[in-house]
Design an enzyme around this catalytic site. Structure first.
Site, mmCIF file in Angstrom:
data_model
loop_
_atom_site.group_PDB
_atom_site.id
_atom_site.type_symbol
_atom_site.label_atom_id
_atom_site.label_comp_id
_atom_site.label_asym_id
_atom_site.label_seq_id
_atom_site.Cartn_x
_atom_site.Cartn_y
_atom_site.Cartn_z
ATOM 1 N N ASP A 52 0.849 -1.190 0.000
ATOM 2 C CA ASP A 52 0.000 0.000 0.000
ATOM 3 C C ASP A 52 0.884 1.238 0.000
ATOM 4 O O ASP A 52 1.677 1.443 0.918
ATOM 5 C CB ASP A 52 -0.889 -0.014 1.250
ATOM 6 C CG ASP A 52 -1.873 1.141 1.290
ATOM 7 O OD1 ASP A 52 -1.942 1.886 0.292
ATOM 8 O OD2 ASP A 52 -2.551 1.300 2.308
ATOM 9 N N TYR A 53 0.754 2.070 -1.037
ATOM 10 C CA TYR A 53 1.489 3.329 -1.060
ATOM 11 C C TYR A 53 1.023 4.211 0.097
ATOM 12 O O TYR A 53 -0.177 4.360 0.328
ATOM 13 C CB TYR A 53 1.255 4.068 -2.367
ATOM 14 C CG TYR A 53 2.087 3.583 -3.520
ATOM 15 C CD1 TYR A 53 3.474 3.690 -3.489
ATOM 16 C CD2 TYR A 53 1.502 3.047 -4.654
ATOM 17 C CE1 TYR A 53 4.246 3.256 -4.548
ATOM 18 C CE2 TYR A 53 2.266 2.611 -5.725
ATOM 19 C CZ TYR A 53 3.636 2.717 -5.661
ATOM 20 O OH TYR A 53 4.403 2.295 -6.710
#
Length: 266
Positions: A52-53
């Protein structure tokens, strides 16, 4: 094993949609959702990894607006919401309360989606008048963000579409409607063009991973298989986690470095 189908051209925002079955709508906070997620298991020798950025939309906002305060916060690793609250309210970072940070977080993300005072008041539990004051104070404190928003909508009215950093266009005929509500909806969609960039960045990372940008193609293809994609969050069946991290962080030259959160999926 059951495999979903990803659709790349159905959503106007550019994100992938999933069907047959839809893996993007599995509940996460309910008992039934937990039971369903227990059915996702990796093959022998593999693990499931969720990538997840971290706050990618705000990082892109800092880049496209050129706002020095936001850029500095990301470069120094500060809590961007606490930093925003300190800037808005004129307080030292250590004096920012959890409530003020929560309000700043709601405004940070609400601005990108074109939320007005009414929607924001519901998010942070204040009156519409107070929410309107928060928004005006925010835009006065971050004039480059305000200028970016105004220019985005103005350009979209002139040419009929918004364009992302990577050239993806989204047509916005709503902006020429005689109906105020429809025009307002078009403006919100125009401001959401930032989210289109996050999807493109994720696609680029996936393409590099598949193409073997950092090693023999056969090794990279064995390393990970995407089985779930939701906004900028992806889940993999994975053998070599370093390959995913490298490909996801070294792909786009922006002023604010990306950060990636990895954890066991489900």
């Amino acid at each position: 094993r059951i495999h979903t189908r990803f659709n790349q051209t159905e959503a106007r925002t550019g994100r992938l949609s999933s069907d047959n079955p839809n893996l993007q709508n599995i509940p996460i906070r309910t008992e039934l959702g937990s039971q369903l997620r227990a059915y996702f298991v990796a093959r022998p020798g593999c693990v499931l990894v969720d990538a997840d950025y971290s706050q990618i939309e705000l990082r892109i906002l800092a880049h496209v607006t050129g706002d020095e305060h936001m850029q500095q916060a990301f470069l120094t690793g500060e809590d961007i919401h606490r930093s925003t609250a300190a800037k808005i309210y004129g307080l030292p970072l250590e004096q920012v309360t959890p409530r003020l940070r929560s309000s700043a977080k709601a405004i940070n993300f609400g601005i990108m989606y074109g939320k007005g005072a009414y929607s924001l008041s519901k998010d942070i539990g204040v009156s519409v008048k107070e929410a309107d004051a928060f928004l005006k104070n925010y835009l006065a404190t971050f004039p480059k963000v305000s200028g970016y928003m105004d220019k985005t909508i103005s350009d979209a009215r002139n040419c009929g579409y918004v364009s992302t950093l990577f050239g993806r266009r989204r047509s916005l005929p709503e902006l020429t409607s005689n109906n105020h509500n429809i025009r307002a909806s078009g403006e919100r969609m125009g401001l959401k063009s930032l989210s289109c960039v996050t999807y493109t960045v994720s696609f680029m990372a996936l393409s590099r991973l598949q193409a073997g940008a950092h090693g023999p193609q056969e090794v990279v293809r064995l390393a990970a298989r995407t089985f779930e994609f939701n906004h900028e969050n992806l889940a993999f069946r994975q053998q070599f986690s370093a390959l995913v991290t490298t490909n996801f962080l070294e792909l786009s030259h922006v002023d604010d470095p990306f950060s990636l959160h990895r954890k066991p999926a489900f």
